[in-house]
Design a protein around this motif. Structure first.
Motif, PDB file in Angstrom:
ATOM      1  N   LYS A  25       9.736   2.871  -6.011  1.00  0.00           N
ATOM      2  CA  LYS A  25       8.381   3.355  -6.274  1.00  0.00           C
ATOM      3  C   LYS A  25       7.418   2.176  -6.478  1.00  0.00           C
ATOM      4  O   LYS A  25       6.343   2.131  -5.889  1.00  0.00           O
ATOM      5  CB  LYS A  25       8.386   4.277  -7.499  1.00  0.00           C
ATOM      6  N   ASP A  26       7.830   1.210  -7.300  1.00  0.00           N
ATOM      7  CA  ASP A  26       6.986   0.046  -7.579  1.00  0.00           C
ATOM      8  C   ASP A  26       6.757  -0.796  -6.323  1.00  0.00           C
ATOM      9  O   ASP A  26       5.627  -1.178  -6.019  1.00  0.00           O
ATOM     10  CB  ASP A  26       7.605  -0.836  -8.664  1.00  0.00           C
ATOM     11  N   ARG A  61       4.556   1.023  -3.819  1.00  0.00           N
ATOM     12  CA  ARG A  61       3.167   1.044  -4.282  1.00  0.00           C
ATOM     13  C   ARG A  61       2.502  -0.317  -4.044  1.00  0.00           C
ATOM     14  O   ARG A  61       1.381  -0.391  -3.544  1.00  0.00           O
ATOM     15  CB  ARG A  61       3.097   1.430  -5.761  1.00  0.00           C
ATOM     16  N   GLU A  74      -0.587  -1.082  -1.557  1.00  0.00           N
ATOM     17  CA  GLU A  74      -1.787  -1.704  -2.116  1.00  0.00           C
ATOM     18  C   GLU A  74      -2.157  -2.966  -1.320  1.00  0.00           C
ATOM     19  O   GLU A  74      -3.327  -3.211  -1.012  1.00  0.00           O
ATOM     20  CB  GLU A  74      -1.530  -2.049  -3.585  1.00  0.00           C
TER      21      GLU A  74
END
Length: 124
Positions: free
Chosen positions: A98-99, A102, A106
């Motif tokens: 998830k990190d 993301r 970004e």
């Protein structure tokens, strides 16, 4: 004479720099047999993002600047796909996936925004 652009002032570069360190950290936990496979591929894609931003900033022509930023963007998209492969192979735990996803998203969005802004400025 040094070119006017300073890559360290670009938001996209800061994000790419963080992303490469994070990619190296999470891929350390990949299975040994993946060292020369997906692990290596993800690391190369992550390094390519920042490297191409640095190289782009050093180029005097606007065309070269845009071309290399586009290569960086492509590498960010490639890394997003590789993260999804690693997650589906259970090489990444859900939080790490998830990190990392993301941060890759970004970074690609910041690159796309930079590319779009440069194109808009060039068409005036």
């Amino acid at each position: 004479e040094e070119p006017m652009r300073d890559h360290t002032k670009l938001k996209a570069f800061g994000l790419a720099d963080r992303l490469v360190l994070e990619t190296y950290n999470v891929t350390r936990r990949f299975p040994e047999e993946e060292r020369f496979g997906l692990c290596s591929q993800m690391r190369r894609a992550a390094v390519s993002i920042g490297t191409n931003i640095v190289e782009a900033a050093a180029r005097p022509s606007q065309g070269e600047y845009l071309r290399l930023l586009s290569v960086a963007y492509s590498s960010a998209k490639e890394l997003q796909y590789e993260i999804s492969i690693a997650a589906r192979l259970n090489y990444l735990d859900p939080d790490a996936e998830k990190d990392l996803s993301r941060h890759a998203l970004e970074t690609s969005k910041a690159l796309w925004a930079l590319i779009a802004a440069i194109r808009r400025a060039g068409s005036r």
